[in-house]
Design a protein around this motif. Structure first.
Motif, PDB file in Angstrom:
ATOM      1  N   SER A 204      11.657  40.339  18.400  1.00  0.00           N
ATOM      2  CA  SER A 204      13.113  40.193  18.496  1.00  0.00           C
ATOM      3  C   SER A 204      13.541  38.727  18.490  1.00  0.00           C
ATOM      4  O   SER A 204      14.723  38.421  18.305  1.00  0.00           O
ATOM      5  N   MET A 205      12.602  37.822  18.673  1.00  0.00           N
ATOM      6  CA  MET A 205      12.911  36.398  18.684  1.00  0.00           C
ATOM      7  C   MET A 205      13.094  35.906  17.248  1.00  0.00           C
ATOM      8  O   MET A 205      12.331  36.270  16.349  1.00  0.00           O
ATOM      9  N   PHE A 206      14.140  35.107  17.012  1.00  0.00           N
ATOM     10  CA  PHE A 206      14.455  34.580  15.676  1.00  0.00           C
ATOM     11  C   PHE A 206      14.637  35.724  14.679  1.00  0.00           C
ATOM     12  O   PHE A 206      14.134  35.687  13.563  1.00  0.00           O
ATOM     13  N   ASN A 207      15.352  36.740  15.127  1.00  0.00           N
ATOM     14  CA  ASN A 207      15.471  37.981  14.361  1.00  0.00           C
ATOM     15  C   ASN A 207      16.940  38.282  14.108  1.00  0.00           C
ATOM     16  O   ASN A 207      17.725  38.408  15.052  1.00  0.00           O
ATOM     17  N   GLY A 208      17.324  38.416  12.839  1.00  0.00           N
ATOM     18  CA  GLY A 208      18.718  38.672  12.506  1.00  0.00           C
ATOM     19  C   GLY A 208      19.212  39.999  13.017  1.00  0.00           C
ATOM     20  O   GLY A 208      20.353  40.122  13.457  1.00  0.00           O
ATOM     21  N   ALA A 209      18.360  41.053  12.959  1.00  0.00           N
ATOM     22  CA  ALA A 209      18.778  42.362  13.451  1.00  0.00           C
ATOM     23  C   ALA A 209      19.026  42.334  14.950  1.00  0.00           C
ATOM     24  O   ALA A 209      19.778  43.153  15.487  1.00  0.00           O
ATOM     25  N   ALA A 210      18.387  41.392  15.647  1.00  0.00           N
ATOM     26  CA  ALA A 210      18.591  41.225  17.088  1.00  0.00           C
ATOM     27  C   ALA A 210      19.674  40.188  17.377  1.00  0.00           C
ATOM     28  O   ALA A 210      19.866  39.796  18.530  1.00  0.00           O
ATOM     29  N   SER A 482      14.894  44.268  25.201  1.00  0.00           N
ATOM     30  CA  SER A 482      15.413  42.905  25.196  1.00  0.00           C
ATOM     31  C   SER A 482      16.777  42.780  24.532  1.00  0.00           C
ATOM     32  O   SER A 482      17.538  41.875  24.851  1.00  0.00           O
ATOM     33  N   GLY A 483      17.112  43.692  23.619  1.00  0.00           N
ATOM     34  CA  GLY A 483      18.323  43.534  22.833  1.00  0.00           C
ATOM     35  C   GLY A 483      19.598  43.554  23.643  1.00  0.00           C
ATOM     36  O   GLY A 483      20.564  42.872  23.320  1.00  0.00           O
ATOM     37  N   SER A 484      19.618  44.363  24.715  1.00  0.00           N
ATOM     38  CA  SER A 484      20.819  44.464  25.538  1.00  0.00           C
ATOM     39  C   SER A 484      20.664  43.773  26.886  1.00  0.00           C
ATOM     40  O   SER A 484      21.568  43.828  27.713  1.00  0.00           O
ATOM     41  N   ARG A 485      19.536  43.130  27.093  1.00  0.00           N
ATOM     42  CA  ARG A 485      19.231  42.567  28.409  1.00  0.00           C
ATOM     43  C   ARG A 485      20.316  41.623  28.920  1.00  0.00           C
ATOM     44  O   ARG A 485      20.751  41.713  30.077  1.00  0.00           O
ATOM     45  N   ALA A 486      20.772  40.731  28.056  1.00  0.00           N
ATOM     46  CA  ALA A 486      21.736  39.726  28.498  1.00  0.00           C
ATOM     47  C   ALA A 486      23.055  40.334  28.950  1.00  0.00           C
ATOM     48  O   ALA A 486      23.779  39.725  29.746  1.00  0.00           O
ATOM     49  N   SER A 487      23.362  41.534  28.475  1.00  0.00           N
ATOM     50  CA  SER A 487      24.616  42.185  28.875  1.00  0.00           C
ATOM     51  C   SER A 487      24.554  42.750  30.281  1.00  0.00           C
ATOM     52  O   SER A 487      25.599  43.084  30.849  1.00  0.00           O
ATOM     53  N   TYR A 488      23.347  42.852  30.847  1.00  0.00           N
ATOM     54  CA  TYR A 488      23.210  43.613  32.088  1.00  0.00           C
ATOM     55  C   TYR A 488      22.520  42.892  33.243  1.00  0.00           C
ATOM     56  O   TYR A 488      22.678  43.282  34.396  1.00  0.00           O
ATOM     57  N   VAL A 489      21.702  41.867  32.964  1.00  0.00           N
ATOM     58  CA  VAL A 489      20.971  41.245  34.069  1.00  0.00           C
ATOM     59  C   VAL A 489      21.898  40.347  34.878  1.00  0.00           C
ATOM     60  O   VAL A 489      22.908  39.846  34.398  1.00  0.00           O
ATOM     61  N   GLN A 490      21.509  40.155  36.138  1.00  0.00           N
ATOM     62  CA  GLN A 490      22.272  39.271  37.017  1.00  0.00           C
ATOM     63  C   GLN A 490      22.204  37.832  36.485  1.00  0.00           C
ATOM     64  O   GLN A 490      21.242  37.429  35.850  1.00  0.00           O
ATOM     65  N   ASN A 491      23.224  37.078  36.769  1.00  0.00           N
ATOM     66  CA  ASN A 491      23.269  35.652  36.443  1.00  0.00           C
ATOM     67  C   ASN A 491      23.188  35.368  34.942  1.00  0.00           C
ATOM     68  O   ASN A 491      22.821  34.263  34.544  1.00  0.00           O
ATOM     69  N   SER A 492      23.536  36.354  34.126  1.00  0.00           N
ATOM     70  CA  SER A 492      23.619  36.122  32.687  1.00  0.00           C
ATOM     71  C   SER A 492      25.070  35.852  32.319  1.00  0.00           C
ATOM     72  O   SER A 492      25.963  36.614  32.704  1.00  0.00           O
ATOM     73  N   SER A 493      25.297  34.789  31.547  1.00  0.00           N
ATOM     74  CA  SER A 493      26.668  34.475  31.154  1.00  0.00           C
ATOM     75  C   SER A 493      27.215  35.500  30.169  1.00  0.00           C
ATOM     76  O   SER A 493      28.427  35.550  29.937  1.00  0.00           O
ATOM     77  N   SER A 494      26.347  36.323  29.578  1.00  0.00           N
ATOM     78  CA  SER A 494      26.805  37.368  28.660  1.00  0.00           C
ATOM     79  C   SER A 494      27.037  38.701  29.360  1.00  0.00           C
ATOM     80  O   SER A 494      27.409  39.683  28.711  1.00  0.00           O
TER      81      SER A 494
END
Length: 573
Positions: A204-210, A482-494
């Motif tokens: 998922s790193m450096f991945n356009g679909a991600a 990993s794709g949705s992680r930033a939307s849900y973890v604590q202390n994420s600006s996303s």
């Protein structure tokens, strides 16, 4: 969609590292006009079977060379870096994809293959008990200023996105925060990445679909550059297209085929993105002013597509979903019990039927934050919180100290009054706001609608926490852990809801480090169960990837889990 122990057996770990994303993200769908994976898994009982991809696929030889593709986007962005937290809006992502490196190609089933334009080879292995990924770059690849793409670019992106320096504001740290070092390999065109803990979804790193392309080291190597280099500008690219003009007055972004591109020659000469309201998009499509209309759940637009001469409907079941976000940073919504009550006071079935009425799309509620209904591993983990139960909602509000005082609940003299921000010109959102206001009024919660200009809905409201309730689509990826992680973890600006818990974070960590699909699937569903408890995001339904397209437009449309190969997009002869 998408978001550790180091003592696992080598074979099990490597099998997990290379195959896990494929087994989790397969789309179980009936074959569409472009076919589907023959071994796609069986959908959960009662779940719809959906087309996997619908893009009018043609070989390049069948397309006429040249032409201009006109596309619509919903806003003319301020931040044009898709890996910055303010650049995650769909318009920024759409414009960036023909311009920036993506190391992998994703097919309709979510299977990842190396993109040879940028990457010769990538593999994971165990060295001294640590996962090591070796990235071997294509030495022909270079940025638009002529600078070669090297291991230094990978290193700079890792430093910007690993979360260690809070001055950087990345859209996600997923995967990058697990990396302990990035070093030069056999030459400048090889990067050796060592992980502290296994990361199964390293592809998922450096991945356009991600939605995670590579950006140039020269523009991300300091926090100031990372945060500001792509403000109102797209200074460097490295794709089949380059920027000809950003025109804020005309609200257009014009891309042209880059003559310095080293891959297959783009079929198109030019791509023009036009920022406009949804109503204007429908009119422009009917007049032939845009060639592709991302309609989504809009009945009026669907009727326009069907009634437009020379147009075709393209539809697929992808990883995106419509959802309602509650802002837990607001003191009146800080208590998860209150947020759970809001969930249970909303009749999702009624909302979904209204949204999808007449679209020839199954009106089935989505009861998972990380997997869509036809995705392998999907299950309902909502523990009753997805069920419309206004009596239980009222009990929860009473227990939280919000007592009815006339028609509105109050606590310590303060009304339970929620500002629901709605983008102007989006009929679906306006109808949802009216319905939600009526539903919440029935349990004593007041809703005050706030209409935001379309260009400001994200930039000035959602991204700035200036809302209590907001409804929009979340864009998923083929990577569930990993794709949705930033939307849900604590202390994420996303994490726009501002809601989370250690249990959510730990379950997502277990999913990312899993060595087999079964373990990962269980961890993903455990994370989803915890997300229902923290009650920040209320899933509504799998959003239709429903497009109108010029009938002769090829290799683009409803992508499902696949990504667009921009150099192959064009018009048939």
């Amino acid at each position: 969609m998408g978001r550790r122990s180091l003592q696992h057996h080598r074979t099990a770990l490597l099998a997990g590292l290379t195959a896990l994303t494929l087994s989790l993200a397969l789309c179980s769908c009936s074959a569409g006009s472009d076919g589907a994976a023959p071994d796609a898994p069986i959908a959960a009982p009662g779940m719809p079977k959906l087309t996997s991809v619908d893009i009018n696929a043609h070989d390049r030889a069948q397309l006429r060379q040249g032409g201009t593709l006109n596309l619509a986007i919903s806003q003319f962005s301020h931040q044009w870096s898709p890996i910055h937290t303010d650049g995650t809006e769909s318009s920024t992502v759409a414009v960036s994809k023909p311009l920036l490196p993506t190391f992998f190609r994703s097919d309709a089933a979510g299977t990842q293959t190396v993109n040879p334009a940028y990457l010769q080879e990538a593999h994971a292995e165990l060295r001294d008990g640590h996962q090591v990924v070796t990235w071997t770059l294509n030495p022909k690849a270079h940025w638009s200023d002529g600078t070669p793409i090297t291991w230094r670019d990978i290193e700079a992106n890792w430093r910007a996105m690993n979360g260690k320096d809070p001055a950087y504001r990345p859209s996600s740290t997923s995967g990058f925060e697990l990396v302990s070092s990035v070093e030069r390999g056999k030459d400048d065109f090889q990067a050796v990445m060592t992980f502290d803990r296994p990361f199964s979804e390293w592809q998922s790193m450096f991945n356009g679909a991600a939605n995670a392309p590579l950006l140039p080291a020269s523009k991300v190597s300091t926090p100031e550059l990372f945060n500001s280099a792509y403000l109102d500008a797209i200074p460097l690219t490295a794709g089949p297209f380059k920027v000809e003009r950003l025109d804020p007055s005309a609200q257009t972004v014009t891309l042209v085929a880059d003559p310095a591109w080293w891959g297959d020659r783009p079929v198109l000469d030019r791509i023009v993105f036009h920022a406009m309201l949804p109503d204007a998009m429908r009119t422009a499509f009917a007049k032939g002013e845009i060639d592709l209309l991302n309609n989504g759940p809009d009945l009026a637009g669907y009727q326009v597509i069907k009634n437009t001469k020379g147009a075709a409907v393209r539809r697929a079941g992808g990883p995106d979903f419509r959802q309602l976000t509650l802002n837990a940073r607001n003191p009146v919504l800080a208590d998860p019990t209150v947020r759970q009550a809001v969930f249970q006071a909303i009749n999702r079935d009624a909302l979904i039927r209204t949204d999808l009425n007449g679209l020839d799309w199954p009106a089935v509620p989505l009861n998972n934050h990380l997997l869509v209904a036809n995705q392998n591993g999907y299950r309902d983990n909502s523990l009753g919180l997805s069920r419309f139960d206004p009596a239980e909602a009222a009990r929860k509000l009473d227990a939280a100290g919000w007592k009815l005082d006339g028609d509105v609940r109050k606590k310590d003299g303060r009304e339970l009054n929620l500002r629901m921000v709605v983008p102007a010109g989006v009929a679906v959102a306006q109808n949802e706001t009216a319905s939600v206001a009526k539903m919440l009024k029935d349990v004593g919660v007041k809703v005050t609608p706030v209409t935001a200009p379309a260009n400001e809905f994200f930039d000035k409201y959602v991204n700035r926490d200036d809302f209590d309730i907001a409804v929009y689509a979340l864009l998923g990826t083929p990577f569930p852990a990993s794709g949705s992680r930033a939307s849900y973890v604590q202390n994420s600006s996303s994490n726009r809801a501002g809601a989370g818990s250690p249990a959510v974070d730990a379950a997502l960590d277990r999913a990312a480090g899993a060595t087999d699909a079964g373990t990962a699937s269980e961890a993903i569903n455990q994370a989803d169960g915890e997300l229902w408890k923290v009650a920040g995001v209320l899933p509504l339904y799998q959003r239709p990837q429903l497009y109108g397209a010029r009938a002769d437009l090829a290799n683009i449309g409803a992508q499902g889990l696949s990504d667009i190969v921009w150099e192959n997009v064009g018009f048939t002869k």
